[in-house]
Scaffold this motif. Sequence first.
Motif, PDB file in Angstrom:
ATOM      1  N   ALA A 181      43.909  58.505  52.868  1.00 57.49           N
ATOM      2  CA  ALA A 181      44.539  57.824  51.731  1.00 57.49           C
ATOM      3  C   ALA A 181      45.914  57.274  52.098  1.00 57.49           C
ATOM      4  O   ALA A 181      46.295  56.180  51.663  1.00 57.49           O
ATOM      5  CB  ALA A 181      44.655  58.785  50.555  1.00 57.49           C
ATOM      6  N   GLU A 182      46.662  58.017  52.893  1.00 59.31           N
ATOM      7  CA  GLU A 182      48.004  57.576  53.283  1.00 59.31           C
ATOM      8  C   GLU A 182      47.970  56.393  54.247  1.00 59.31           C
ATOM      9  O   GLU A 182      48.959  55.671  54.383  1.00 59.31           O
ATOM     10  CB  GLU A 182      48.763  58.752  53.901  1.00 59.31           C
ATOM     11  CG  GLU A 182      49.147  59.808  52.871  1.00 59.31           C
ATOM     12  CD  GLU A 182      49.670  61.100  53.471  1.00 59.31           C
ATOM     13  OE1 GLU A 182      50.020  62.014  52.701  1.00 59.31           O
ATOM     14  OE2 GLU A 182      49.722  61.214  54.713  1.00 59.31           O
ATOM     15  N   SER A 183      46.833  56.174  54.896  1.00 61.67           N
ATOM     16  CA  SER A 183      46.714  55.040  55.814  1.00 61.67           C
ATOM     17  C   SER A 183      46.143  53.795  55.120  1.00 61.67           C
ATOM     18  O   SER A 183      46.008  52.748  55.754  1.00 61.67           O
ATOM     19  CB  SER A 183      45.808  55.418  56.999  1.00 61.67           C
ATOM     20  OG  SER A 183      44.453  55.540  56.586  1.00 61.67           O
ATOM     21  N   TYR A 184      45.798  53.934  53.847  1.00 63.47           N
ATOM     22  CA  TYR A 184      45.213  52.816  53.120  1.00 63.47           C
ATOM     23  C   TYR A 184      46.296  51.871  52.602  1.00 63.47           C
ATOM     24  O   TYR A 184      47.318  52.308  52.066  1.00 63.47           O
ATOM     25  CB  TYR A 184      44.387  53.313  51.928  1.00 63.47           C
ATOM     26  CG  TYR A 184      43.938  52.189  51.025  1.00 63.47           C
ATOM     27  CD1 TYR A 184      42.898  51.348  51.407  1.00 63.47           C
ATOM     28  CD2 TYR A 184      44.575  51.944  49.801  1.00 63.47           C
ATOM     29  CE1 TYR A 184      42.500  50.300  50.589  1.00 63.47           C
ATOM     30  CE2 TYR A 184      44.173  50.903  48.983  1.00 63.47           C
ATOM     31  CZ  TYR A 184      43.137  50.081  49.385  1.00 63.47           C
ATOM     32  OH  TYR A 184      42.752  49.034  48.590  1.00 63.47           O
ATOM     33  N   HIS A 185      46.061  50.570  52.731  1.00 59.10           N
ATOM     34  CA  HIS A 185      46.973  49.559  52.205  1.00 59.10           C
ATOM     35  C   HIS A 185      46.138  48.475  51.515  1.00 59.10           C
ATOM     36  O   HIS A 185      45.251  47.876  52.129  1.00 59.10           O
ATOM     37  CB  HIS A 185      47.821  48.937  53.317  1.00 59.10           C
ATOM     38  CG  HIS A 185      48.665  49.935  54.051  1.00 59.10           C
ATOM     39  ND1 HIS A 185      49.782  50.516  53.506  1.00 59.10           N
ATOM     40  CD2 HIS A 185      48.518  50.472  55.286  1.00 59.10           C
ATOM     41  CE1 HIS A 185      50.316  51.366  54.367  1.00 59.10           C
ATOM     42  NE2 HIS A 185      49.564  51.360  55.457  1.00 59.10           N
ATOM     43  N   TYR A 186      46.428  48.227  50.261  1.00 60.05           N
ATOM     44  CA  TYR A 186      45.716  47.197  49.515  1.00 60.05           C
ATOM     45  C   TYR A 186      46.141  45.812  49.985  1.00 60.05           C
ATOM     46  O   TYR A 186      47.330  45.534  50.159  1.00 60.05           O
ATOM     47  CB  TYR A 186      45.996  47.344  48.019  1.00 60.05           C
ATOM     48  CG  TYR A 186      45.456  46.193  47.198  1.00 60.05           C
ATOM     49  CD1 TYR A 186      44.119  46.153  46.824  1.00 60.05           C
ATOM     50  CD2 TYR A 186      46.293  45.143  46.818  1.00 60.05           C
ATOM     51  CE1 TYR A 186      43.610  45.097  46.079  1.00 60.05           C
ATOM     52  CE2 TYR A 186      45.794  44.077  46.075  1.00 60.05           C
ATOM     53  CZ  TYR A 186      44.455  44.060  45.714  1.00 60.05           C
ATOM     54  OH  TYR A 186      43.962  43.013  44.989  1.00 60.05           O
ATOM     55  N   ALA A 187      45.168  44.936  50.189  1.00 59.61           N
ATOM     56  CA  ALA A 187      45.429  43.540  50.543  1.00 59.61           C
ATOM     57  C   ALA A 187      44.757  42.647  49.507  1.00 59.61           C
ATOM     58  O   ALA A 187      43.569  42.836  49.213  1.00 59.61           O
ATOM     59  CB  ALA A 187      44.896  43.229  51.932  1.00 59.61           C
ATOM     60  N   PRO A 188      45.477  41.685  48.932  1.00 60.54           N
ATOM     61  CA  PRO A 188      44.877  40.818  47.906  1.00 60.54           C
ATOM     62  C   PRO A 188      43.711  40.001  48.465  1.00 60.54           C
ATOM     63  O   PRO A 188      43.776  39.479  49.583  1.00 60.54           O
ATOM     64  CB  PRO A 188      46.037  39.914  47.489  1.00 60.54           C
ATOM     65  CG  PRO A 188      47.273  40.650  47.897  1.00 60.54           C
ATOM     66  CD  PRO A 188      46.904  41.401  49.141  1.00 60.54           C
ATOM     67  N   GLU A 189      42.656  39.896  47.680  1.00 62.22           N
ATOM     68  CA  GLU A 189      41.512  39.034  47.952  1.00 62.22           C
ATOM     69  C   GLU A 189      41.034  38.481  46.613  1.00 62.22           C
ATOM     70  O   GLU A 189      41.406  39.019  45.555  1.00 62.22           O
ATOM     71  CB  GLU A 189      40.365  39.816  48.629  1.00 62.22           C
ATOM     72  CG  GLU A 189      40.653  40.237  50.054  1.00 62.22           C
ATOM     73  CD  GLU A 189      39.437  40.918  50.718  1.00 62.22           C
ATOM     74  OE1 GLU A 189      38.313  40.771  50.166  1.00 62.22           O
ATOM     75  OE2 GLU A 189      39.622  41.574  51.745  1.00 62.22           O
TER      76      GLU A 189
END
Length: 255
Positions: A181-189
């Motif tokens: 979870a700490e390595s997750y980064h949301y990217a807009p699509e």
Amino acid sequence: MHVPPVYRRWVTCPEPRPQASLRLFCFHFAGGDASAFRLWTTQLPASIEVCPIELPGRATRRSEAPITRFPELLDKLANMMLPFIKQRPFAFFGHSFGGITAFELTRWMRRNKAPLPVHLFLSACPALHLRQQPAPRISHLSDTAFLDEIAARFGTPREVLASEDVRAEVLPALRSDALVAESYHYAPEPPLEVPISSFGALQDPEVSREEAEAWRHQTTAGFRLRMFPGNHFFLATQRRKLFQALLEDLAPQFP
């Protein structure tokens, strides 16, 4: 039907239903495993084949090294699932951490021109575009401090987390999932052309109604919000109401 070995590892199927018209892939919460959906396999109609996902480092895969980076998890899981999503229509259900996995897996399928689910069910999961600032890291904390943070964030009873069984069985998986979870980064699509149903709980300290409702901005194909009694783990206490909601929202796909 030939059942590849992976069918008993990444993709499990406690009750194969070769004649089912839909596969429902279920993604567990942080620290959980495929057994969270054990009753789903027998209590949903015969037209649905329930396939809970089992990640390495827990339960039947305890001897395997856990994955601790979200990009690696996503790529491995997606490639393991490809043979199964090409066989018949399917839907994704993800609870909490599993909701993040289900959502990003759907976007991975779109980027790679793979089949898309007919429906995406996101449960106890905040709309990710609202949380682009990461939560404070907890994976480095001592066992006691780490479990205190889990209790505070998700409303898990402290007496449950204090038990020796939980520490032995769940803590390793919780820690590896915290790293993911700490390595997750949301990217807009762009929004998905997949209907989304968002399920929230009225007493959830982690996910507000507004955060559950904001998933409507991630789809162009229909959205529905339902709020259930209970806290973050209403997955167990509201199971029958969840089944009713699932069947109602899947009905337009299979009139």
